[in-house]
Write an enzyme that holds these catalytic residues in place. Structure first.
Site, PDB file in Angstrom:
ATOM      1  CG  HIS A  17      -1.967   1.013   1.270  1.00 30.22           C
ATOM      2  ND1 HIS A  17      -3.132   0.889   1.993  1.00 30.22           N
ATOM      3  CD2 HIS A  17      -2.041   2.240   0.678  1.00 30.22           C
ATOM      4  CE1 HIS A  17      -3.860   1.984   1.843  1.00 30.22           C
ATOM      5  NE2 HIS A  17      -3.207   2.826   1.047  1.00 30.22           N
ATOM      6  CG  HIS A  19      -1.519   6.062  -2.682  1.00 30.50           C
ATOM      7  ND1 HIS A  19      -2.671   5.832  -3.396  1.00 30.50           N
ATOM      8  CD2 HIS A  19      -1.767   5.629  -1.422  1.00 30.50           C
ATOM      9  CE1 HIS A  19      -3.583   5.299  -2.605  1.00 30.50           C
ATOM     10  NE2 HIS A  19      -3.053   5.160  -1.393  1.00 30.50           N
ATOM     11  CG  HIS A 197      -7.756   3.230  -0.429  1.00 34.81           C
ATOM     12  ND1 HIS A 197      -7.056   2.627  -1.433  1.00 34.81           N
ATOM     13  CD2 HIS A 197      -6.869   4.034   0.213  1.00 34.81           C
ATOM     14  CE1 HIS A 197      -5.790   3.052  -1.394  1.00 34.81           C
ATOM     15  NE2 HIS A 197      -5.659   3.909  -0.414  1.00 34.81           N
ATOM     16  CD  GLU A 200      -7.708   6.597   4.362  1.00 34.83           C
ATOM     17  OE1 GLU A 200      -8.242   6.529   3.231  1.00 34.83           O
ATOM     18  OE2 GLU A 200      -6.614   7.174   4.572  1.00 34.83           O
ATOM     19  CG  ASP A 278      -1.778   5.689   2.632  1.00 35.90           C
ATOM     20  OD1 ASP A 278      -2.049   5.362   1.475  1.00 35.90           O
ATOM     21  OD2 ASP A 278      -2.614   6.228   3.399  1.00 35.90           O
ATOM     22  CG  ASP A 279      -0.221   8.952   0.317  1.00 37.20           C
ATOM     23  OD1 ASP A 279      -0.140   8.897  -0.922  1.00 37.20           O
ATOM     24  OD2 ASP A 279      -1.214   8.590   0.960  1.00 37.20           O
TER      25      ASP A 279
HETATM   26  N1  ADE Z   1      -4.752   8.620  -2.182  1.00 34.85           N
HETATM   27  C1  ADE Z   1      -3.515   8.711  -1.688  1.00 34.85           C
HETATM   28  N2  ADE Z   1      -3.506   8.377  -0.398  1.00 34.85           N
HETATM   29  C2  ADE Z   1      -4.783   8.056  -0.054  1.00 34.85           C
HETATM   30  C3  ADE Z   1      -5.402   7.618   1.131  1.00 34.85           C
HETATM   31  N3  ADE Z   1      -4.744   7.445   2.277  1.00 34.85           N
HETATM   32  N4  ADE Z   1      -6.733   7.389   1.099  1.00 34.85           N
HETATM   33  C4  ADE Z   1      -7.420   7.577  -0.012  1.00 34.85           C
HETATM   34  N5  ADE Z   1      -6.874   7.975  -1.164  1.00 34.85           N
HETATM   35  C5  ADE Z   1      -5.557   8.212  -1.183  1.00 34.85           C
HETATM   36 ZN    ZN Z   2      -3.847   4.649   0.420  1.00 32.27          ZN
END
Ligand code: ADE
Ligand code: ZN
Length: 338
Positions: A17, A19, A197, A200, A278-279
């Site tokens: 996971h 992005h 997703h 969340e 994630d990011d």
């Molecule tokens: N796009 C990038 N990160 C995300 C996240 N945590 N939740 C939903 N969309 C995303």
């Molecule tokens: Zn994500």
């Protein structure tokens, strides 16, 4: 503590996971802005980092879509993915399933082939030069409509050999999985792996829909599943993997403190959870940082950390023999003297 840190580093890991646009570090963002003659809204790397204070998912997404506007050429996408893959290698990540958001680029006039071409070239080079195996999962932006997703799937079909899976991301609340029923059916028929997703910020019903309406094989995040005991039972019985992202949850205020993170409760309920970033450029850490932060906060034992790493391997798209050799390596690492 030192022992935990060394264990986390030595275990061979999967990242399921991430992005790729969320791995765009401010320094690279400024360098690409310069290269492409784009003026950013922030004066400096420091000013940009100061803006990374999010109240919720939407706050983050607004900045995330602005940030990706510096990605224009095939080389930009190559540089982005190469930087992440080198960072992943430094964390002893062996296998990556990388999300990308083509609609965030095609809407700005960047061709789909430019995006996939650059990412795929970086993946090919990383396999040869770093020994990291990576593949691409294309996400639909759920705040857009299904017609847009259908057109994006048409683009992906022309690159069937370079994309392994389809996911669903962006603003969750108000955009349930069922909005994408038809396009996911078509993606499954075309043989793509599918994930989404869910849970969340959205309710447990979105996790049910992702499973029953979209037919996903994994759930990305899934935190709010714990509010529904029938759902927890289903996820545990069917060994549905949840790709959990602790630092993301903290920075997007899905949890108020990592000591309250649901990861331990998920483990206790027999859910197949993995840890992911994630990011990472926006949330303050790559995959090992996530392992460290959540292990410290929840006082995870060696065996629990190893179980999470094994879950990531089992839930991945590695071949059976790749999984066997990664699991054997984990057993060797655990047997090493402290
Ligand atoms: N796009 C990038 N990160 C995300 C996240 N945590 N939740 C939903 N969309 C995303
Ligand atoms: Zn994500």
């Amino acid at each position: 503590m030192h022992d935990t840190s060394s264990l986390i580093k030595r275990l061979p890991k999967c990242e399921l996971h991430i992005h790729i646009e969320g791995s765009l570090e401010p320094e690279l963002m400024f360098a690409l802005a310069r290269r492409n003659g784009i003026r950013l809204l922030y004066e400096s790397v420091d000013a940009l980092r100061q803006a990374y204070r999010f109240r919720n998912l939407q706050d983050f997404l607004d900045i995330y879509y602005q940030g990706m506007s510096v990605l224009i050429t095939e080389q930009d996408f190559y540089d982005l993915a190469s930087a992440y893959l080198q960072r992943a290698r430094a964390d002893n990540v062996r296998h990556v399933e990388m999300f990308f958001d083509p609609q965030g680029h095609t809407a700005r006039g960047v061709a789909f082939s430019t995006v996939v071409g650059g990412l795929h070239r970086a993946i090919t080079d990383a396999r040869r030069e770093l020994g990291v195996d990576a593949s691409l999962i294309m996400c639909f932006l759920r705040h857009l409509d299904e017609v847009d997703a259908e057109k994006t799937l048409d683009c992906a079909l022309a690159f069937r050999d370079k994309i392994v899976g389809i996911g669903l991301d962006s603003s969750e609340s108000g955009n349930p999985p069922s909005k994408f029923r038809r396009v996911f059916a078509r993606a499954r028929d075309a043989g793509f792996f599918v994930t989404a997703h869910a849970g969340e910020e959205g309710p447990p019903s979105y996790v049910w829909e992702a499973l029953d309406v979209l037919g996903v094989a994994r759930i990305d995040h899934g935190n709010r599943s714990l509010e529904d005991q029938a759902l927890v039972g289903r996820l545990a019985r069917e060994h549905v993997a949840l790709t959990v992202c602790p630092l993301s949850n903290l920075r997007l205020r899905v949890v108020d403190d990592l000591t309250h993170h649901p990861l331990r409760r998920m483990l206790d309920k027999g859910l197949m959870v993995s840890v992911n970033s994630d990011d990472p450029a926006y949330f303050g850490g790559y995959v090992n940082d996530n392992y460290h932060a959540v292990s410290d906060a929840l006082r995870l034992e060696r065996d629990e950390i190893a179980a999470i790493v094994r879950n990531g391997i089992s839930a991945s798209l590695m071949t059976a023999s790749e999984k066997d050799s990664a699991l054997a390596e984990i057993a060797r690492v655990l047997a090493e003297p402290l």
